[in-house]
Motif scaffolding. Sequence first.
Motif, PDB file in Angstrom:
ATOM      1  N   LEU A  56       0.758  -1.450   0.058  1.00 61.24           N
ATOM      2  CA  LEU A  56       0.052   0.362  -0.158  1.00 61.24           C
ATOM      3  C   LEU A  56       0.539   1.257  -0.094  1.00 61.24           C
ATOM      4  O   LEU A  56       1.762   1.137   0.913  1.00 61.24           O
ATOM      5  N   GLY A  57       0.752   1.643  -0.803  1.00 59.68           N
ATOM      6  CA  GLY A  57       1.835   3.470  -0.755  1.00 59.68           C
ATOM      7  C   GLY A  57       1.104   4.665  -1.014  1.00 59.68           C
ATOM      8  O   GLY A  57      -0.250   4.491  -1.899  1.00 59.68           O
ATOM      9  N   THR A  58       1.140   5.878  -1.229  1.00 61.24           N
ATOM     10  CA  THR A  58       0.640   7.009  -1.540  1.00 61.24           C
ATOM     11  C   THR A  58       1.830   7.914  -1.759  1.00 61.24           C
ATOM     12  O   THR A  58       2.876   7.877  -0.607  1.00 61.24           O
ATOM     13  N   MET A  59       1.679   9.355  -2.255  1.00 60.80           N
ATOM     14  CA  MET A  59       2.328  10.587  -1.798  1.00 60.80           C
ATOM     15  C   MET A  59       1.358  12.314  -1.615  1.00 60.80           C
ATOM     16  O   MET A  59       1.588  12.627  -1.808  1.00 60.80           O
ATOM     17  N   THR A  60       0.714  11.331  -1.224  1.00 59.52           N
ATOM     18  CA  THR A  60      -0.224  11.785  -0.617  1.00 59.52           C
ATOM     19  C   THR A  60      -0.236  12.786   0.560  1.00 59.52           C
ATOM     20  O   THR A  60      -0.855  10.920   1.573  1.00 59.52           O
ATOM     21  N   THR A  61      -0.338  13.550   1.709  1.00 58.84           N
ATOM     22  CA  THR A  61      -0.538  13.835   2.589  1.00 58.84           C
ATOM     23  C   THR A  61      -2.046  13.815   2.908  1.00 58.84           C
ATOM     24  O   THR A  61      -3.188  13.465   2.409  1.00 58.84           O
ATOM     25  N   GLY A  62      -2.276  13.738   4.719  1.00 62.76           N
ATOM     26  CA  GLY A  62      -3.489  13.421   4.761  1.00 62.76           C
ATOM     27  C   GLY A  62      -3.909  11.936   4.396  1.00 62.76           C
ATOM     28  O   GLY A  62      -5.355  11.725   4.330  1.00 62.76           O
ATOM     29  N   GLU A  63      -3.644  11.280   4.244  1.00 58.56           N
ATOM     30  CA  GLU A  63      -3.980  10.165   3.595  1.00 58.56           C
ATOM     31  C   GLU A  63      -4.303   8.715   4.850  1.00 58.56           C
ATOM     32  O   GLU A  63      -3.512   8.598   5.939  1.00 58.56           O
ATOM     33  N   GLY A  64      -5.101   8.000   4.348  1.00 59.30           N
ATOM     34  CA  GLY A  64      -6.369   6.886   4.766  1.00 59.30           C
ATOM     35  C   GLY A  64      -6.668   5.798   4.385  1.00 59.30           C
ATOM     36  O   GLY A  64      -7.550   6.208   3.497  1.00 59.30           O
ATOM     37  N   ALA A  65      -6.436   4.923   5.090  1.00 63.70           N
ATOM     38  CA  ALA A  65      -6.497   3.560   3.667  1.00 63.70           C
ATOM     39  C   ALA A  65      -5.631   2.504   4.295  1.00 63.70           C
ATOM     40  O   ALA A  65      -5.134   2.187   5.266  1.00 63.70           O
ATOM     41  N   PHE A  66      -6.397   1.450   3.964  1.00 63.39           N
ATOM     42  CA  PHE A  66      -6.142  -0.156   4.337  1.00 63.39           C
ATOM     43  C   PHE A  66      -6.931  -0.930   3.129  1.00 63.39           C
ATOM     44  O   PHE A  66      -7.864  -0.835   2.725  1.00 63.39           O
ATOM     45  N   ILE A  67      -6.397  -2.009   3.210  1.00 61.57           N
ATOM     46  CA  ILE A  67      -6.527  -3.477   2.439  1.00 61.57           C
ATOM     47  C   ILE A  67      -7.112  -4.718   3.607  1.00 61.57           C
ATOM     48  O   ILE A  67      -6.455  -4.859   4.736  1.00 61.57           O
ATOM     49  N   VAL A  68      -8.553  -5.330   2.992  1.00 60.00           N
ATOM     50  CA  VAL A  68      -8.829  -5.977   4.097  1.00 60.00           C
ATOM     51  C   VAL A  68      -9.102  -6.908   3.036  1.00 60.00           C
ATOM     52  O   VAL A  68      -9.239  -7.324   1.913  1.00 60.00           O
ATOM     53  N   ALA A  69      -8.779  -8.891   3.368  1.00 56.23           N
ATOM     54  CA  ALA A  69      -8.732  -9.501   2.834  1.00 56.23           C
ATOM     55  C   ALA A  69      -9.598 -11.012   3.457  1.00 56.23           C
ATOM     56  O   ALA A  69      -9.876 -10.624   4.602  1.00 56.23           O
ATOM     57  N   ARG A  70     -10.269 -12.078   2.864  1.00 57.81           N
ATOM     58  CA  ARG A  70     -11.679 -12.641   3.450  1.00 57.81           C
ATOM     59  C   ARG A  70     -10.961 -14.214   2.689  1.00 57.81           C
ATOM     60  O   ARG A  70     -10.443 -13.356   0.852  1.00 57.81           O
ATOM     61  N   LEU A  71     -11.946 -14.784   3.304  1.00 63.35           N
ATOM     62  CA  LEU A  71     -12.093 -16.465   1.966  1.00 63.35           C
ATOM     63  C   LEU A  71     -13.317 -16.058   1.449  1.00 63.35           C
ATOM     64  O   LEU A  71     -14.397 -15.649   2.902  1.00 63.35           O
ATOM     65  N   TYR A  72     -14.018 -16.733   1.004  1.00 62.34           N
ATOM     66  CA  TYR A  72     -14.786 -16.310   0.024  1.00 62.34           C
ATOM     67  C   TYR A  72     -15.461 -17.759  -0.733  1.00 62.34           C
ATOM     68  O   TYR A  72     -14.394 -18.796  -1.290  1.00 62.34           O
ATOM     69  N   ALA A  77     -21.675 -19.653  -2.177  1.00 62.51           N
ATOM     70  CA  ALA A  77     -21.537 -17.982  -2.225  1.00 62.51           C
ATOM     71  C   ALA A  77     -21.418 -16.578  -1.115  1.00 62.51           C
ATOM     72  O   ALA A  77     -22.841 -16.347  -1.104  1.00 62.51           O
ATOM     73  N   ALA A  78     -21.048 -17.199  -0.368  1.00 60.18           N
ATOM     74  CA  ALA A  78     -21.200 -17.098   1.317  1.00 60.18           C
ATOM     75  C   ALA A  78     -19.293 -16.103   1.236  1.00 60.18           C
ATOM     76  O   ALA A  78     -18.830 -17.065   1.163  1.00 60.18           O
ATOM     77  N   VAL A  79     -19.254 -15.594   2.088  1.00 61.97           N
ATOM     78  CA  VAL A  79     -18.094 -15.163   2.537  1.00 61.97           C
ATOM     79  C   VAL A  79     -17.520 -15.935   4.046  1.00 61.97           C
ATOM     80  O   VAL A  79     -18.833 -16.494   4.555  1.00 61.97           O
ATOM     81  N   ILE A  80     -16.897 -16.797   3.911  1.00 61.29           N
ATOM     82  CA  ILE A  80     -16.466 -17.461   5.230  1.00 61.29           C
ATOM     83  C   ILE A  80     -16.767 -17.015   6.804  1.00 61.29           C
ATOM     84  O   ILE A  80     -15.772 -16.167   6.794  1.00 61.29           O
ATOM     85  N   PRO A  81     -17.358 -17.367   7.162  1.00 65.86           N
ATOM     86  CA  PRO A  81     -17.520 -16.560   8.316  1.00 65.86           C
ATOM     87  C   PRO A  81     -15.697 -16.046   9.608  1.00 65.86           C
ATOM     88  O   PRO A  81     -14.861 -17.126   8.968  1.00 65.86           O
ATOM     89  N   ASN A  82     -15.765 -15.815   9.885  1.00 63.07           N
ATOM     90  CA  ASN A  82     -14.880 -14.555  10.858  1.00 63.07           C
ATOM     91  C   ASN A  82     -13.172 -14.864  10.162  1.00 63.07           C
ATOM     92  O   ASN A  82     -12.173 -15.312  10.410  1.00 63.07           O
ATOM     93  N   SER A  83     -13.568 -14.539   8.466  1.00 67.48           N
ATOM     94  CA  SER A  83     -12.463 -15.561   7.679  1.00 67.48           C
ATOM     95  C   SER A  83     -11.286 -13.571   7.488  1.00 67.48           C
ATOM     96  O   SER A  83     -10.951 -13.700   7.035  1.00 67.48           O
ATOM     97  N   GLU A  84     -12.127 -12.946   7.986  1.00 68.63           N
ATOM     98  CA  GLU A  84     -12.223 -10.978   7.087  1.00 68.63           C
ATOM     99  C   GLU A  84     -10.526 -11.190   8.308  1.00 68.63           C
ATOM    100  O   GLU A  84     -10.734 -11.403   9.254  1.00 68.63           O
ATOM    101  N   VAL A  85      -9.939 -10.365   7.843  1.00 67.50           N
ATOM    102  CA  VAL A  85      -8.315  -9.712   8.460  1.00 67.50           C
ATOM    103  C   VAL A  85      -8.470  -8.094   7.746  1.00 67.50           C
ATOM    104  O   VAL A  85      -8.299  -8.303   6.986  1.00 67.50           O
ATOM    105  N   LEU A  86      -7.724  -7.409   8.343  1.00 70.15           N
ATOM    106  CA  LEU A  86      -6.906  -6.387   8.093  1.00 70.15           C
ATOM    107  C   LEU A  86      -5.480  -6.712   7.390  1.00 70.15           C
ATOM    108  O   LEU A  86      -4.618  -7.056   8.643  1.00 70.15           O
TER     109      LEU A  86
END
Length: 155
Positions: A56-72, A77-86
Amino acid sequence: MGTSSSIRIAEDGFAALPANVNLNAAASGTFVATGLTLALPTAGTYLLDATVRTVLGTMTTGEGAFIVARLYDVTGAAVIPNSEVLAHQLNVSAGTSPTLLTWNRTAPIQVRYTVPGARTIRLEAARLTSSGTTDSASVISDANGRTTLRYERVA
């Protein structure tokens, strides 16, 4: 004289991300199928785990971002419960000039999942931008660190 013994043959599978995935191409908050999948062969209980490498990269000040991953579960046709991670977070305080920041991180996913039959499981990820603009947001896999998905059938 003989004893009866039961030999358990472990069922397992492993795959690595076939190509890097650009999350900046999708709108903020949109989950993207990474191309990393595994087929669970039969009904049962499985231990699923993933290692998710992100940048994750930026050249902008005041940046706020994140990536979430999960298993599906594609078949169900459903998100696997409790698989989400920051998987990654980046906050750059507002200042007088932009500073190039690009960070790599790796996050684990570990869940127990019971299915009634064969299933296809995939890794998904989303970039969420709360302020500023990301210059790069990706799930990656190379010789410096792999993004992987694995299962082991336990019951």
